[in-house]
Scaffold this motif. Structure first.
Motif, PDB file in Angstrom:
ATOM      1  N   GLY A 183     110.755 108.855 -80.080  1.00  0.00           N
ATOM      2  CA  GLY A 183     112.176 108.706 -80.379  1.00  0.00           C
ATOM      3  C   GLY A 183     112.797 107.423 -79.881  1.00  0.00           C
ATOM      4  N   LYS A 184     112.018 106.586 -79.223  1.00  0.00           N
ATOM      5  CA  LYS A 184     112.567 105.338 -78.692  1.00  0.00           C
ATOM      6  C   LYS A 184     111.887 104.144 -79.362  1.00  0.00           C
ATOM      7  CE  LYS A 184     113.755 107.212 -74.143  1.00  0.00           C
ATOM      8  NZ  LYS A 184     113.608 107.058 -72.668  1.00  0.00           N
ATOM      9  N   ARG A 185     112.657 103.051 -79.507  1.00  0.00           N
ATOM     10  CA  ARG A 185     112.088 101.843 -80.110  1.00  0.00           C
ATOM     11  C   ARG A 185     110.965 101.290 -79.234  1.00  0.00           C
ATOM     12  NH1 ARG A 185     117.370 101.830 -81.171  1.00  0.00           N
ATOM     13  NH2 ARG A 185     117.899 100.784 -79.212  1.00  0.00           N
ATOM     14  N   ALA A 186     109.872 100.885 -79.898  1.00  0.00           N
ATOM     15  CA  ALA A 186     108.707 100.376 -79.170  1.00  0.00           C
ATOM     16  C   ALA A 186     107.952  99.414 -80.066  1.00  0.00           C
ATOM     17  CB  ALA A 186     107.798 101.535 -78.748  1.00  0.00           C
ATOM     18  N   PHE A 187     107.230  98.500 -79.429  1.00  0.00           N
ATOM     19  CA  PHE A 187     106.387  97.577 -80.172  1.00  0.00           C
ATOM     20  C   PHE A 187     105.065  98.267 -80.525  1.00  0.00           C
ATOM     21  CE2 PHE A 187     108.869  94.393 -77.629  1.00  0.00           C
ATOM     22  CZ  PHE A 187     109.479  93.764 -78.708  1.00  0.00           C
ATOM     23  N   GLY A 188     104.537  97.899 -81.685  1.00  0.00           N
ATOM     24  CA  GLY A 188     103.246  98.400 -82.106  1.00  0.00           C
ATOM     25  C   GLY A 188     102.612  97.416 -83.073  1.00  0.00           C
ATOM     26  N   LEU A 189     101.456  97.760 -83.612  1.00  0.00           N
ATOM     27  CA  LEU A 189     100.747  96.868 -84.519  1.00  0.00           C
ATOM     28  C   LEU A 189     100.561  97.511 -85.878  1.00  0.00           C
ATOM     29  CD1 LEU A 189      97.909  95.452 -82.224  1.00  0.00           C
ATOM     30  CD2 LEU A 189     100.151  94.461 -82.707  1.00  0.00           C
ATOM     31  N   SER A 190     100.707  96.712 -86.919  1.00  0.00           N
ATOM     32  CA  SER A 190     100.398  97.183 -88.261  1.00  0.00           C
ATOM     33  C   SER A 190      98.903  97.444 -88.354  1.00  0.00           C
ATOM     34  CB  SER A 190     100.810  96.129 -89.291  1.00  0.00           C
ATOM     35  OG  SER A 190     100.247  96.424 -90.556  1.00  0.00           O
ATOM     36  N   PRO A 191      98.498  98.529 -89.006  1.00  0.00           N
ATOM     37  CA  PRO A 191      97.053  98.790 -89.149  1.00  0.00           C
ATOM     38  C   PRO A 191      96.381  97.857 -90.151  1.00  0.00           C
ATOM     39  CG  PRO A 191      98.339 100.436 -90.332  1.00  0.00           C
ATOM     40  CD  PRO A 191      99.322  99.619 -89.569  1.00  0.00           C
TER      41      PRO A 191
END
Length: 359
Positions: A183-191
């Motif tokens: 539920g919180k904004r977070a950085f991630g990576l596109s697969p």
């Protein structure tokens, strides 16, 4: 209703609806959302704002930029009509100082058609107060200029343009995105992997975990301006923090109330920026036919065009302000302050020899 939601809530809703967004999309929303973007309504400058730019530190900065521009205009055989375009003029402080000192160069002020590119309504009003006497035109497009020679000034403009980030994985590069985690904004990576050959050669073989920032918006702005200058004559002066060779490394940052902040915490409430890849901008300008000067630290540039002499003259005329003048001088040219962090980028039409820059 959407009008009742904060920018953070709108971003979260967009992520839930469409999936994670690129860093560029996130930065664009945070800075220039039509209602809630950081640069749309507030005045971020000065002691009461979030940061202080060089023109706000001292009048000397704008005065010397004026001297620099007059020198170029004279080398251009003093055209009787030219466009003086400033990108992101802030409160109009820089251009006010420029226009005040350039009045001493016969013909410059009368020949200059002042054009300002600004999206912030509050800052537009401040610019009108300081620059209204020069009858400025506020442009909606970066390159919406006449066919006259063109001189462009961009102080702390390119750093605020959205970037994309790519992270080197075990097998390939992946674009970094903003999504939601618990539920919180977070950085991630596109697969989805990014083919290495679409990235600059300088970074393709970076180690796993390396981050490459692509200033695609900055390169687009430079391409449009450089095409105009190449066709019409003139120069582009950009002063910003950045680096002279394309490289890896994360520089995305948020600043609020003169302190670093979490870029994801309060969208629209903090300034987001990233260091400028001047190497990439130089390649774009060169491809358009301009001559790019060696990148020069701000402190060295200002010293070369006479800030020491100007500071001494101001101190003589205002002895009670001597301490403040010395403090401002150190802030502008000190290696540990703005002197080395900020770089001066100059690209000109062939034949011009700009002062202050180079090896």
């Amino acid at each position: 209703m959407a009008d009742d939601k904060s920018l953070g809530e709108l971003i979260d809703l967009q992520i839930r609806t469409n999936g994670p967004m690129s860093i560029a999309t996130y930065m664009g929303l945070c800075l220039t959302h039509p209602r809630l973007g950081y640069y749309k309504n507030a005045d971020p400058l000065g002691a009461k704002g979030d940061f202080i730019t060089a023109p706000e530190v001292s009048q000397m900065f704008g005065e010397l930029i004026g001297f620099f521009l007059v020198n170029l205009w004279q080398q251009m055989n003093e055209p009787r009509s030219f466009t003086l375009l400033e990108l992101g003029p802030g409160r109009g402080t820089l251009m006010s100082d420029v226009m005040r000192v350039t009045k001493r160069a016969e013909g410059f002020a009368n020949a200059a058609h002042l054009q300002l590119f600004e999206t912030n309504s509050v800052l537009k009003a401040e610019q009108d107060k300081r620059l209204g006497q020069y009858l400025p035109y506020w442009a909606d497009e970066i390159d919406a200029v006449s066919d006259d020679p063109l001189l462009v000034v961009a102080n702390e403009f390119f750093d605020a343009l959205p970037i994309r980030q790519f992270v080197k994985g075990q097998d390939a590069w992946h674009e970094r995105q903003v999504g939601l985690r618990d539920g919180k904004r977070a950085f991630g990576l596109s697969p989805t992997p990014i083919p290495a050959d679409v990235l600059p050669e300088e970074v393709r073989n970076a180690p796993m975990g390396a981050i490459y920032e692509a200033g695609i918006a900055a390169s687009d702005v430079m391409a449009r301006l450089a095409a105009r200058v190449a066709a019409q004559g003139g120069a582009i002066l950009a002063i910003d923090y950045g680096y002279g060779r394309t490289q890896t490394g994360e520089t995305l940052q948020a600043v609020a109330r003169h302190a670093y902040a979490d870029p994801l915490a309060e969208p629209g409430e903090a300034d987001l920026s990233a260091h400028v890849d001047f190497d990439a901008l130089g390649k774009v300008a060169t491809a358009a036919g301009l001559v790019v000067q060696p990148l020069t630290p701000q402190g060295l540039f200002l010293k070369r065009i006479g800030i020491g002499e100007r500071a001494a003259a101001l101190a003589r005329a205002n002895p009670d302000e001597m301490g403040n003048i010395e403090t401002a001088l150190k802030r502008l040219i000190g290696p540990e302050q703005m002197g080395d962090l900020f770089k001066v980028f100059v690209a000109t039409s062939p034949g011009l020899k700009p002062i202050g820059v180079g090896a």
